[in-house]
Design a protein around this motif. Structure first.
Motif, PDB file in Angstrom:
ATOM      1  N   ARG A  97       0.880  -1.305  -0.065  1.00 60.72           N
ATOM      2  CA  ARG A  97       0.033  -0.179  -0.133  1.00 60.72           C
ATOM      3  C   ARG A  97       0.619   1.384   0.095  1.00 60.72           C
ATOM      4  N   ALA A  98       2.181   1.067   0.505  1.00 55.82           N
ATOM      5  CA  ALA A  98       2.887   2.270   0.673  1.00 55.82           C
ATOM      6  C   ALA A  98       3.574   2.509  -0.671  1.00 55.82           C
ATOM      7  N   ASP A  99       3.743   1.518  -1.443  1.00 56.92           N
ATOM      8  CA  ASP A  99       4.609   1.659  -2.647  1.00 56.92           C
ATOM      9  C   ASP A  99       4.095   2.727  -3.719  1.00 56.92           C
ATOM     10  N   CYS A 115      22.313  -2.801  -2.460  1.00 55.90           N
ATOM     11  CA  CYS A 115      21.962  -1.356  -2.109  1.00 55.90           C
ATOM     12  C   CYS A 115      23.167  -0.426  -2.180  1.00 55.90           C
ATOM     13  N   LEU A 116      24.401  -1.153  -2.186  1.00 57.24           N
ATOM     14  CA  LEU A 116      25.559  -0.090  -2.161  1.00 57.24           C
ATOM     15  C   LEU A 116      25.808   0.530  -3.310  1.00 57.24           C
ATOM     16  N   LEU A 156      14.232   4.058  21.694  1.00 63.13           N
ATOM     17  CA  LEU A 156      14.890   5.067  21.987  1.00 63.13           C
ATOM     18  C   LEU A 156      16.034   5.429  20.889  1.00 63.13           C
ATOM     19  N   GLN A 157      16.046   4.647  19.950  1.00 63.24           N
ATOM     20  CA  GLN A 157      16.891   4.655  18.641  1.00 63.24           C
ATOM     21  C   GLN A 157      16.037   5.428  17.832  1.00 63.24           C
ATOM     22  N   ASP A 158      14.865   5.606  18.085  1.00 63.15           N
ATOM     23  CA  ASP A 158      14.053   6.566  17.043  1.00 63.15           C
ATOM     24  C   ASP A 158      13.919   5.877  15.747  1.00 63.15           C
ATOM     25  N   THR A 159      13.446   4.658  15.416  1.00 59.80           N
ATOM     26  CA  THR A 159      13.378   4.322  14.152  1.00 59.80           C
ATOM     27  C   THR A 159      12.240   4.668  13.125  1.00 59.80           C
ATOM     28  N   ASP A 160      12.572   4.756  12.121  1.00 61.00           N
ATOM     29  CA  ASP A 160      11.699   5.410  10.927  1.00 61.00           C
ATOM     30  C   ASP A 160      11.531   4.494   9.645  1.00 61.00           C
ATOM     31  N   PHE A 161      11.103   3.255  10.012  1.00 62.30           N
ATOM     32  CA  PHE A 161      11.258   2.145   8.749  1.00 62.30           C
ATOM     33  C   PHE A 161       9.807   2.218   8.184  1.00 62.30           C
ATOM     34  N   LYS A 213      13.376   2.212  -0.643  1.00 63.09           N
ATOM     35  CA  LYS A 213      13.968   3.167   0.159  1.00 63.09           C
ATOM     36  C   LYS A 213      13.848   2.438   1.537  1.00 63.09           C
ATOM     37  N   ARG A 214      12.935   1.268   1.814  1.00 62.72           N
ATOM     38  CA  ARG A 214      12.994   0.845   3.044  1.00 62.72           C
ATOM     39  C   ARG A 214      14.267   0.034   3.474  1.00 62.72           C
ATOM     40  N   VAL A 215      14.580  -0.826   2.507  1.00 62.98           N
ATOM     41  CA  VAL A 215      15.955  -1.548   2.691  1.00 62.98           C
ATOM     42  C   VAL A 215      17.162  -0.657   2.653  1.00 62.98           C
ATOM     43  N   VAL A 216      17.040   0.287   1.661  1.00 60.67           N
ATOM     44  CA  VAL A 216      18.399   0.958   1.570  1.00 60.67           C
ATOM     45  C   VAL A 216      18.571   1.835   2.750  1.00 60.67           C
ATOM     46  N   GLN A 217      17.854   2.224   3.544  1.00 63.64           N
ATOM     47  CA  GLN A 217      18.047   2.716   4.722  1.00 63.64           C
ATOM     48  C   GLN A 217      18.657   1.870   5.768  1.00 63.64           C
ATOM     49  N   LEU A 218      18.189   0.508   5.545  1.00 61.14           N
ATOM     50  CA  LEU A 218      18.773  -0.276   6.638  1.00 61.14           C
ATOM     51  C   LEU A 218      20.057  -0.745   5.886  1.00 61.14           C
TER      52      LEU A 218
END
Length: 394
Positions: free
Chosen positions: A69-71, A188-189, A246-251, A370-375
């Motif tokens: 749905r987010a794609d 992703c590199l 506390l690490q403020d994830t945004d995935f 971009k989800r996996v790229v961020q990881l």
């Protein structure tokens, strides 16, 4: 198309087929084990197997559905309607649909004489999502199932043939998911350095060698204290969930699904390391490793001082020293990997998904996961020295 590119596409296609087969075989082994427990009158064990399987499947379908749905609109041009996709996910078939979709795109690209940039990028996009879902399934279902089976074996003092099948398929599934996830991050590199055989073997081994002792210790604790293992898991899981928060994830695309992602990461951290924050991770990884090591030692000391008898106690006298050796060897290989084989990269704002630009030759915008790229940005640090090579040696 150059032979090397054609061979690489064929290899990816074969790996996709093998990954799908590994998932189906592991699923079949779990259902077979549950049916055998029912036939032998061990209803609680069957219920636990099915509960772990069901909870993991629901979480997996939810992740898949939210990502679809987010794609971007029109990205998946040939996919079924929204109602059909929703029905597939309600029937717990969303992940399998993803696997089939990825195989179809991989076959399409491999059969093309000169694959278009868009088709190549779309194949990467699909494979990255499948790899991420496979990793979630591994730690939400396969690893807990392996722990449960080992606890049952330790408690009963005997191993049935279907339990051996479940143990073997679980180890294969875990190993495959860890290595496949690492390969996915490498795609992703910006420079797409190939994952060499040596780096693959070392990365695979240190993960498996550190995971195996943890699973054995938790299984031992579960066999001795079946009424308290849930409290133990929840207590550590809440601490790990707080740490992830506390690490403020945004995935994920919305706050509700983000909390499910954090809960999933906390479950992974209960067994193994998983990086979710950008920046240098040595300190966080050392804290997590020390935390799990202290917890595992406390569980072993509890068993040793409790004096409880298990039918497989003689086996444990061999397994526990072997687990200790595996842990030390895995720690050594982990240090080797991060010192010599872990790449650091020049992350550029507009070149985050391989060496291709944002647009293909036909003027179409290329899909970027971009989800996996961020990881990947979290996993592979930025290179401080701009004049250095974008990756270390293989």
């Amino acid at each position: 198309m150059p032979w090397s590119v054609h061979a690489a596409l064929f290899r990816d296609l074969v790996l996709g087929v093998l990954g799908t087969l590994a998932f189906l075989i592991d699923l079949g082994a779990d259902l077979w084990a549950a049916s055998q427990y029912v036939l032998s009158g061990r209803y609680l064990w069957a219920a636990l197997v099915l509960a772990l399987l069901g909870l993991a499947s629901v979480a997996l379908q939810y992740f898949s559905w939210v990502w679809l749905r987010a794609d971007p609109t029109g990205l998946h041009g040939s996919q079924p309607s929204g109602q059909c996709l929703a029905l597939l996910h309600l029937l717990q078939l969303g992940y399998l649909y993803r696997c089939v979709q990825g195989l179809q795109q991989g076959l399409l690209v491999w059969r093309q004489e000169v694959p278009s940039q868009f088709d190549l990028a779309y194949a990467d996009f699909l494979s990255l999502d499948i790899s991420m879902l496979r990793l979630f399934e591994t730690f939400l279902e396969t690893t807990p199932q392996l722990t449960l089976v080992l606890a049952i074996v330790l408690q009963s003092g005997s191993t049935e043939y279907y339990q051996w099948v479940s143990i073997c398929t679980s180890f294969v599934g875990i190993s495959w998911a860890l290595l496949d996830y690492h390969r996915a991050l490498r795609t992703c590199l910006p420079s797409k350095p190939l994952l060499g055989l040596g780096a693959s073997a070392i990365y695979f081994l240190w993960n498996l060698l550190l995971l195996w002792p943890r699973v054995l210790v938790v299984a031992l604790f579960s066999a001795l204290f079946p009424r308290y293992v849930v409290l133990h898991f929840l207590g550590l899981w809440l601490v790990l969930l707080l740490w992830v928060w506390l690490q403020d994830t945004d995935f994920m695309p919305d706050p509700c699904s983000e909390w499910l992602y954090r809960a999933t990461v906390a479950t992974i951290l209960y067994f193994s390391w998983f990086n979710v924050a950008e920046g240098r991770t040595q300190g966080r990884a050392a804290i997590h490793l020390g935390f799990l090591l202290i917890d595992s030692l406390l569980m072993v000391v509890t068993w040793a001082t409790h004096g409880a008898w298990l039918p497989g106690e003689l086996l444990l006298q061999v397994l526990l020293p072997v687990a200790g050796v595996c842990f030390l060897l895995g720690l050594a290989l982990r240090l080797v990997y991060y010192h010599w084989l872990h790449p650091s990269c020049h992350w550029e704002p507009d070149r985050v998904d391989g060496t291709r630009g944002l647009y293909s030759l036909e003027g179409r915008q290329l899909p970027q996961n971009k989800r996996v790229v961020q990881l990947a940005k979290n996993f592979f640090p930025r290179d401080r020295d701009k004049s250095a090579l974008p990756w270390k040696g293989e």
